[in-house]
Design a protein around this motif. Structure first.
Motif, PDB file in Angstrom:
ATOM      1  N   PRO A  15       8.079   4.756   6.987  1.00  0.00           N
ATOM      2  CA  PRO A  15       7.240   3.593   7.285  1.00  0.00           C
ATOM      3  C   PRO A  15       5.780   3.853   6.935  1.00  0.00           C
ATOM      4  O   PRO A  15       5.283   4.958   7.085  1.00  0.00           O
ATOM      5  CB  PRO A  15       7.418   3.416   8.793  1.00  0.00           C
ATOM      6  CG  PRO A  15       8.743   4.000   9.073  1.00  0.00           C
ATOM      7  CD  PRO A  15       8.900   5.146   8.134  1.00  0.00           C
ATOM      8  N   GLY A  16       5.119   2.806   6.487  1.00  0.00           N
ATOM      9  CA  GLY A  16       3.745   2.959   6.039  1.00  0.00           C
ATOM     10  C   GLY A  16       3.667   3.087   4.538  1.00  0.00           C
ATOM     11  O   GLY A  16       2.606   3.352   3.980  1.00  0.00           O
ATOM     12  N   GLY A  17       4.793   2.893   3.853  1.00  0.00           N
ATOM     13  CA  GLY A  17       4.784   2.904   2.399  1.00  0.00           C
ATOM     14  C   GLY A  17       4.807   4.273   1.775  1.00  0.00           C
ATOM     15  O   GLY A  17       4.351   4.449   0.650  1.00  0.00           O
ATOM     16  N   VAL A  18       5.330   5.272   2.479  1.00  0.00           N
ATOM     17  CA  VAL A  18       5.429   6.619   1.930  1.00  0.00           C
ATOM     18  C   VAL A  18       6.776   6.773   1.236  1.00  0.00           C
ATOM     19  O   VAL A  18       7.826   6.630   1.860  1.00  0.00           O
ATOM     20  CB  VAL A  18       5.288   7.680   3.036  1.00  0.00           C
ATOM     21  CG1 VAL A  18       5.459   9.078   2.462  1.00  0.00           C
ATOM     22  CG2 VAL A  18       3.934   7.549   3.725  1.00  0.00           C
ATOM     23  N   ILE A  19       6.742   7.049  -0.065  1.00  0.00           N
ATOM     24  CA  ILE A  19       7.945   7.255  -0.862  1.00  0.00           C
ATOM     25  C   ILE A  19       7.962   8.701  -1.336  1.00  0.00           C
ATOM     26  O   ILE A  19       7.006   9.160  -1.974  1.00  0.00           O
ATOM     27  CB  ILE A  19       7.991   6.326  -2.094  1.00  0.00           C
ATOM     28  CG1 ILE A  19       7.947   4.860  -1.660  1.00  0.00           C
ATOM     29  CG2 ILE A  19       9.243   6.607  -2.926  1.00  0.00           C
ATOM     30  CD1 ILE A  19       9.201   4.352  -1.019  1.00  0.00           C
TER      31      ILE A  19
ATOM     32  N   ARG B  82       0.862  -1.186   0.000  1.00  0.00           N
ATOM     33  CA  ARG B  82       0.000   0.000   0.000  1.00  0.00           C
ATOM     34  C   ARG B  82       0.902   1.241   0.000  1.00  0.00           C
ATOM     35  O   ARG B  82       1.051   1.921   1.010  1.00  0.00           O
ATOM     36  CB  ARG B  82      -0.921  -0.008   1.213  1.00  0.00           C
ATOM     37  CG  ARG B  82      -1.929  -1.138   1.236  1.00  0.00           C
ATOM     38  CD  ARG B  82      -2.699  -1.150   2.547  1.00  0.00           C
ATOM     39  NE  ARG B  82      -1.835  -1.502   3.677  1.00  0.00           N
ATOM     40  CZ  ARG B  82      -2.252  -1.525   4.944  1.00  0.00           C
ATOM     41  NH1 ARG B  82      -3.508  -1.190   5.235  1.00  0.00           N
ATOM     42  NH2 ARG B  82      -1.418  -1.855   5.926  1.00  0.00           N
ATOM     43  N   LEU B  83       1.486   1.517  -1.138  1.00  0.00           N
ATOM     44  CA  LEU B  83       2.446   2.609  -1.232  1.00  0.00           C
ATOM     45  C   LEU B  83       1.768   3.907  -1.657  1.00  0.00           C
ATOM     46  O   LEU B  83       0.740   3.896  -2.337  1.00  0.00           O
ATOM     47  CB  LEU B  83       3.552   2.280  -2.236  1.00  0.00           C
ATOM     48  CG  LEU B  83       4.409   1.053  -1.950  1.00  0.00           C
ATOM     49  CD1 LEU B  83       5.573   0.987  -2.918  1.00  0.00           C
ATOM     50  CD2 LEU B  83       4.918   1.052  -0.515  1.00  0.00           C
ATOM     51  N   GLU B  84       2.372   5.010  -1.252  1.00  0.00           N
ATOM     52  CA  GLU B  84       1.918   6.327  -1.698  1.00  0.00           C
ATOM     53  C   GLU B  84       3.138   7.156  -2.081  1.00  0.00           C
ATOM     54  O   GLU B  84       4.077   7.303  -1.289  1.00  0.00           O
ATOM     55  CB  GLU B  84       1.114   7.033  -0.615  1.00  0.00           C
ATOM     56  CG  GLU B  84       0.544   8.367  -1.102  1.00  0.00           C
ATOM     57  CD  GLU B  84      -0.452   8.970  -0.133  1.00  0.00           C
ATOM     58  OE1 GLU B  84      -0.994  10.052  -0.450  1.00  0.00           O
ATOM     59  OE2 GLU B  84      -0.680   8.384   0.944  1.00  0.00           O
ATOM     60  N   LEU B  85       3.117   7.681  -3.281  1.00  0.00           N
ATOM     61  CA  LEU B  85       4.239   8.436  -3.822  1.00  0.00           C
ATOM     62  C   LEU B  85       4.003   9.927  -3.666  1.00  0.00           C
ATOM     63  O   LEU B  85       2.897  10.419  -3.893  1.00  0.00           O
ATOM     64  CB  LEU B  85       4.420   8.091  -5.305  1.00  0.00           C
ATOM     65  CG  LEU B  85       5.462   8.879  -6.086  1.00  0.00           C
ATOM     66  CD1 LEU B  85       6.870   8.535  -5.610  1.00  0.00           C
ATOM     67  CD2 LEU B  85       5.323   8.607  -7.581  1.00  0.00           C
ATOM     68  N   PHE B  86       5.060  10.649  -3.287  1.00  0.00           N
ATOM     69  CA  PHE B  86       5.024  12.105  -3.196  1.00  0.00           C
ATOM     70  C   PHE B  86       6.101  12.678  -4.112  1.00  0.00           C
ATOM     71  O   PHE B  86       7.259  12.261  -4.048  1.00  0.00           O
ATOM     72  CB  PHE B  86       5.257  12.576  -1.762  1.00  0.00           C
ATOM     73  CG  PHE B  86       4.102  12.320  -0.841  1.00  0.00           C
ATOM     74  CD1 PHE B  86       3.146  13.308  -0.620  1.00  0.00           C
ATOM     75  CD2 PHE B  86       3.956  11.102  -0.215  1.00  0.00           C
ATOM     76  CE1 PHE B  86       2.065  13.066   0.217  1.00  0.00           C
ATOM     77  CE2 PHE B  86       2.887  10.849   0.625  1.00  0.00           C
ATOM     78  CZ  PHE B  86       1.934  11.844   0.836  1.00  0.00           C
ATOM     79  N   LEU B  87       5.703  13.637  -4.935  1.00  0.00           N
ATOM     80  CA  LEU B  87       6.638  14.353  -5.800  1.00  0.00           C
ATOM     81  C   LEU B  87       6.745  15.773  -5.277  1.00  0.00           C
ATOM     82  O   LEU B  87       5.767  16.514  -5.272  1.00  0.00           O
ATOM     83  CB  LEU B  87       6.141  14.349  -7.253  1.00  0.00           C
ATOM     84  CG  LEU B  87       6.936  15.190  -8.255  1.00  0.00           C
ATOM     85  CD1 LEU B  87       8.392  14.728  -8.325  1.00  0.00           C
ATOM     86  CD2 LEU B  87       6.283  15.114  -9.637  1.00  0.00           C
ATOM     87  N   LEU B  88       7.932  16.138  -4.808  1.00  0.00           N
ATOM     88  CA  LEU B  88       8.109  17.431  -4.163  1.00  0.00           C
ATOM     89  C   LEU B  88       8.747  18.451  -5.088  1.00  0.00           C
ATOM     90  O   LEU B  88       9.658  18.127  -5.863  1.00  0.00           O
ATOM     91  CB  LEU B  88       8.960  17.279  -2.892  1.00  0.00           C
ATOM     92  CG  LEU B  88       8.229  16.548  -1.762  1.00  0.00           C
ATOM     93  CD1 LEU B  88       8.525  15.064  -1.792  1.00  0.00           C
ATOM     94  CD2 LEU B  88       8.605  17.115  -0.415  1.00  0.00           C
ATOM     95  N   ALA B  89       8.267  19.691  -4.989  1.00  0.00           N
ATOM     96  CA  ALA B  89       8.779  20.783  -5.808  1.00  0.00           C
ATOM     97  C   ALA B  89      10.064  21.317  -5.193  1.00  0.00           C
ATOM     98  O   ALA B  89      10.132  22.438  -4.706  1.00  0.00           O
ATOM     99  CB  ALA B  89       7.734  21.889  -5.940  1.00  0.00           C
ATOM    100  N   ASN B  90      11.074  20.497  -5.207  1.00  0.00           N
ATOM    101  CA  ASN B  90      12.351  20.834  -4.583  1.00  0.00           C
ATOM    102  C   ASN B  90      13.462  20.418  -5.535  1.00  0.00           C
ATOM    103  O   ASN B  90      13.545  19.244  -5.916  1.00  0.00           O
ATOM    104  CB  ASN B  90      12.483  20.097  -3.245  1.00  0.00           C
ATOM    105  CG  ASN B  90      13.610  20.633  -2.389  1.00  0.00           C
ATOM    106  OD1 ASN B  90      14.685  20.931  -2.894  1.00  0.00           O
ATOM    107  ND2 ASN B  90      13.372  20.743  -1.100  1.00  0.00           N
ATOM    108  N   PRO B  91      14.342  21.346  -5.952  1.00  0.00           N
ATOM    109  CA  PRO B  91      15.387  21.017  -6.925  1.00  0.00           C
ATOM    110  C   PRO B  91      16.566  20.269  -6.337  1.00  0.00           C
ATOM    111  O   PRO B  91      17.488  19.910  -7.075  1.00  0.00           O
ATOM    112  CB  PRO B  91      15.823  22.403  -7.428  1.00  0.00           C
ATOM    113  CG  PRO B  91      15.587  23.310  -6.265  1.00  0.00           C
ATOM    114  CD  PRO B  91      14.357  22.784  -5.598  1.00  0.00           C
TER     115      PRO B  91
END
Length: 481
Positions: free
Chosen positions: A106-110, A89-98
């Motif tokens: 933990p908890g499947g946060v990428i 149960r993964l969740e992907l985060f795309l951050l506006a950081n160069p």
């Protein structure tokens, strides 16, 4: 932004210092009986990570780029079946950081910073970092870290999560919080981290080979980063601070890669080149400089990267005539690529050519009905062209399919407002605030919604249920943090 993040981190730390420090009941989470940790169960990790993700959404700037997000999510799910991660149960985060960084919670946060794509020179190198982070999750290094520190540093949980949070918004701030938190245990943490890194390298390379990527891309990328250390002066990238790279580690990973099966170059079309061009434009100092960069790149090498990049840079520079010219001169195969067509539609919308953008996006949707970025762009085109009812239908469909996408709920609230649906505005905002850990704001929206006229019994019951959920979530997060 940074002040708010710093406040959150300080608040987390203060909460933990006021909690009982008994080793058998850290953070009021259940004990683990699966043999891999005596502190946190997999389910507790999942709840903790997902609630921490709410704070991340509310404090760190997310990159609102459905095309790049879809590419990264596809890459993640290409690797995941070949990893040792149990809970998928993964969740992907795309951050506006160069900055060059990636992290796993933990908890499947990428989490992936946009700068990671800029730093990679191939899809294999990008995949190697993601595989490495998946290995940290599968080997439960987080739980091991807590167990290793629990006797001496009960504050470690807040420090680790807070440092990741601050680094996501500001690299220098992340370094400061990490340094002040680890304090006296820095040497032990470094040694423990190196063991974890070597294990993550080994497991990550196995994932790469199984997914048909060259395992050498991992040591090659880390080695290149180490060689470039001097260019960072006193501020190396956050990834190298939290993932120490040493000569011995590189040598060990090269040795391991040489013992793995030979993998031919992994090919996935031109997607990586196109996405890298998007990030070059996104993080360029100015649109004009981006145009010049891709003009020069095109002269040196007429390829998908330079042509797509020049089209996007021209759009960002509001030179829509040049963008159209570059698009029309593309080879047919490149012009027909989904990412290229979506980029061109983005240009039509930026130039206020809403009807053509709507026509093009509708045609594209017929070809790619399940494409998330296509659906998202279609919803925007509908709204921009004044077709609010149809835009609401698409946004609501997207929110059902991707309920944790806070940006979708924000756009839905805006569209409900344009359509004159007051209750719909409040309900979408409630969801947005809950996803971003702004629970007091969510409760205020519930209060505002109850003042509306002509509420049905179903509306009232739904608002009552949301209030219960918001209060329960607030209580749970107080216990966790």
């Amino acid at each position: 932004m940074l002040n708010r993040v710093t406040f959150i981190c300080t608040f987390l730390s203060l909460l933990l210092t006021t909690q009982p420090s008994r080793a058998e009941e850290p953070f009021n989470l259940p004990l683990l009986n699966d043999g891999s940790s005596s502190i946190v169960s997999l389910e507790a990790e999942y709840r903790l990570g997902r609630n921490w993700a709410r704070i991340l959404r509310g404090q760190a700037p997310m990159l609102d780029d459905p095309i790049t997000y879809q590419y990264l999510e596809d890459l993640l799910w290409r690797l995941l079946p070949h990893s040792q991660v149990q809970d998928r149960r993964l969740e992907l985060f795309l951050l506006a950081n160069p900055s060059f960084n990636a992290f796993a919670v933990p908890g499947g946060v990428i989490g992936v910073h946009g700068g990671l794509i800029l730093a990679a020179e191939s899809e294999g190198e990008l995949a190697s970092v993601i595989a490495h982070e998946l290995a940290h999750l599968s080997q439960r290094h987080y739980a091991q870290r807590l167990e290793d520190e629990r006797r001496n540093r009960p504050l470690m949980l807040a420090g680790v999560l807070a440092s990741i949070l601050v680094a996501a918004a500001d690299t220098e701030g992340g370094v400061a919080v990490m340094s002040s938190t680890l304090g006296a245990s820095a040497q032990n943490q470094l040694a423990f981290s190196r063991r974890n890194e070597q294990e993550a390298d080994r497991v990550g390379m196995q994932t790469l080979v199984s997914a048909n990527y060259d395992p050498h891309t991992m040591p090659e990328m880390f080695s290149r980063l180490q060689r470039n250390y001097q260019f960072y002066g006193q501020r190396p990238p956050e990834f190298l601070l939290t993932h120490p790279v040493t000569e011995s580690r590189i040598a060990d990973s090269l040795n391991r890669a040489s013992q793995l099966p030979v993998v031919r170059s992994h090919q996935h079309g031109v997607e990586f080149s196109l996405i890298k061009a998007r990030m070059e434009v996104q993080f360029s100092e100015s649109p004009a400089l981006a145009v010049e960069h891709f003009r020069s790149a095109l002269k040196l090498n007429d390829n998908a990267y330079s042509r797509y990049g020049l089209m996007l840079a021209s759009i960002a520079n509001r030179d829509y005539a040049l963008a159209k010219q570059v698009y029309q001169q593309m080879p047919v195969t490149l012009k027909q690529h989904l990412y290229v067509q979506l980029g061109y539609i983005e240009g039509l919308m930026r130039s206020a050519n809403y009807q053509e953008a709507l026509d093009q996006s509708r045609q594209l949707l017929a070809l790619y009905p399940d494409s998330r970025p296509t659906r998202t762009l279609y919803a925007r085109a509908l709204r921009d062209s004044g077709q609010f009812a149809e835009a609401l239908r698409v946004y609501k469909s997207l929110s059902r399919d991707y309920p944790n996408d806070a940006q979708l709920w924000f756009q839905l609230a805006e569209t409900e407002g344009l359509a004159g649906n007051t209750l719909g505005v409040h309900e979408a905002r409630i969801e947005y605030f809950m996803l971003t850990a702004q629970l007091d704001q969510a409760l205020k929206q519930i209060t505002y919604a109850r003042r509306g006229k002509d509420l049905t019994p179903s509306d009232i019951a739904r608002l009552d249920q949301r209030e219960q959920e918001a209060r329960a979530l607030r209580q749970e997060m107080k216990q966790q943090f």
